[in-house]
Design an enzyme around this catalytic site. Structure first.
Site, short mmCIF file in Angstrom:
data_model
loop_
_atom_site.label_atom_id
_atom_site.label_comp_id
_atom_site.label_asym_id
_atom_site.label_seq_id
_atom_site.Cartn_x
_atom_site.Cartn_y
_atom_site.Cartn_z
N LYS A 54 0.85 -1.21 0.00
CA LYS A 54 0.00 0.00 0.00
C LYS A 54 0.88 1.25 0.00
O LYS A 54 0.64 2.18 -0.77
CB LYS A 54 -0.93 0.00 1.23
N GLN A 98 -4.92 -1.43 9.45
CA GLN A 98 -4.86 -2.78 8.88
C GLN A 98 -5.50 -3.78 9.84
O GLN A 98 -5.14 -3.84 11.01
CB GLN A 98 -3.38 -3.14 8.61
N ASP A 121 -11.46 2.79 3.86
CA ASP A 121 -11.87 1.38 3.79
C ASP A 121 -13.40 1.27 3.70
O ASP A 121 -13.92 0.21 3.35
CB ASP A 121 -11.41 0.64 5.06
#
Ligand code: NDP
Length: 300
Positions: A54, A98, A121
């Site tokens: 990422k 995460q 997200d």
């Protein structure tokens, strides 16, 4: 008949190129650089790889990347304090923690501590509600990537029969919401669905997000259907040597690709789209934060 293969790797590269071009324009026209902060708690090896990828891809499209690696014993309080700082930081437009987080930290508390407008997200309860009510939301990356592939393949999805197998909060449910928003007739199938094979066989669009290796075979697929395989399963590959593994999807590619009109492979289908869409979401969040027009073709 053999299905067209939907090349997720190539499609993800076009998304990243669009994002990079838009980021370059933001810098020149407004002196704004989108920034993505990624938090990793602990040393889970798979999570470390994801976070590294990422960060790398964020920099490659010209955005700022802020990585926060915290030890596994970090208290929830300390993590929430970091999120509060990032929420208040105008240089940070997207925040991602995460998952999974260590057991002593409550996942929902962490997700809902992120400012909804920076929740790239799309897991915050506000974004879930906004998506469900057809309002402007941050949309989860994997289903949004699937939607982009479907729009590319079909153009208008209106009136198509869509079946989503799986009802998780991160894939199945938001996928169904997005398809409904694009006016498909949507069925969500799950582990209790009766006659699931017949249900799947009705689908013009079949999305598999189950986590069961090669569960969906060719005789579950309507001839000519578009099959999107979200599953990522590691299975033993003795043909590669002792103890070796290989990746397969939730769809049995060999039999399904003989019936479908188009299909995503695993690997190289949905997988590469997820980070590309994360970058697109960060760009969208940055444009919204600065009252600028949103990038075309990169949102729901
Ligand atoms: P979950 O385990 O959270 O959900 C799986 C869903 O599949 C559940 O709704 C479950 O039903 C359903 N299910 C399980 N067994 C069956 C069955 N035999 N018949 C019908 N339905 C069944 O998984 P996720 O949604 O998180 O992930 C699904 C897959 O997608 C995984 O392989 C995962 O690795 C992959 N994935 C890939 C991503 C990417 O490409 N970037 C991102 C996220 C996930 P029930 O609710 O009834 O238990």
């Amino acid at each position: 008949m053999s299905a067209d293969i939907i090349d997720g790797k190539a499609f993800a590269a076009t998304i990243r190129a669009k994002v990079a071009a838009h980021v370059a324009r933001l810098k020149v026209d407004y002196e704004i650089t989108p920034g993505l902060a990624v938090i990793l708690v602990g040393e889970d090896p798979a999570s470390q790889v994801y976070v590294r990828n990422k960060g790398k891809q964020t920099l490659e499209v010209g955005m700022n990347s802020y990585e926060h690696k915290l030890p596994a014993d970090t208290s929830q309080e300390k993590l929430l304090a970091l999120i509060a700082d990032l929420n208040a930081d105008p240089a940070v437009h997207g925040i991602l923690c995460q998952l999974p987080v260590p057991d002593h930290i409550d996942e929902a508390t962490v997700i809902n501590a992120i400012a909804p407008e920076k929740d790239v997200d799309g897991f915050h309860i506000s974004n879930v509600g906004l998506l469900a009510t057809g309002q402007k939301a941050m949309v989860p990356c994997t289903p949004l990537g699937c939607l982009m592939m479907l729009r590319e393949r079909h153009g208008d999805l209106s009136g198509l029969e869509a079946v989503v197998v799986g009802r998780s909060n991160i894939v199945g449910k938001p996928m169904a919401q997005l398809l409904l928003r694009d006016s498909c007739t949507v069925t969500i199938a799950h582990s209790r669905t009766r006659d699931i094979q017949e249900v799947c066989k009705r689908a013009d669009i079949l999305v598999a997000a189950v986590g069961r290796p090669e569960m969906i075979t060719g005789d579950w697929v309507k001839p000519g259907a578009t099959v999107i395989d979200v599953g990522i399963n590691r299975i033993p590959a003795p043909e590669k040597g002792e103890g070796k593994m290989r990746l397969v999807g939730d769809v049995d590619f060999d039999s399904a690709s003989k019936v479908a009109g188009a299909i995503t492979p695993v690997p190289g289908g949905v997988g590469p789209m997820t980070i590309a869409v994360l970058l697109a979401n960060t760009l969208t969040a940055c444009c919204r934060a600065n009252d600028l027009p949103e990038p075309e073709g990169l949102t729901a």
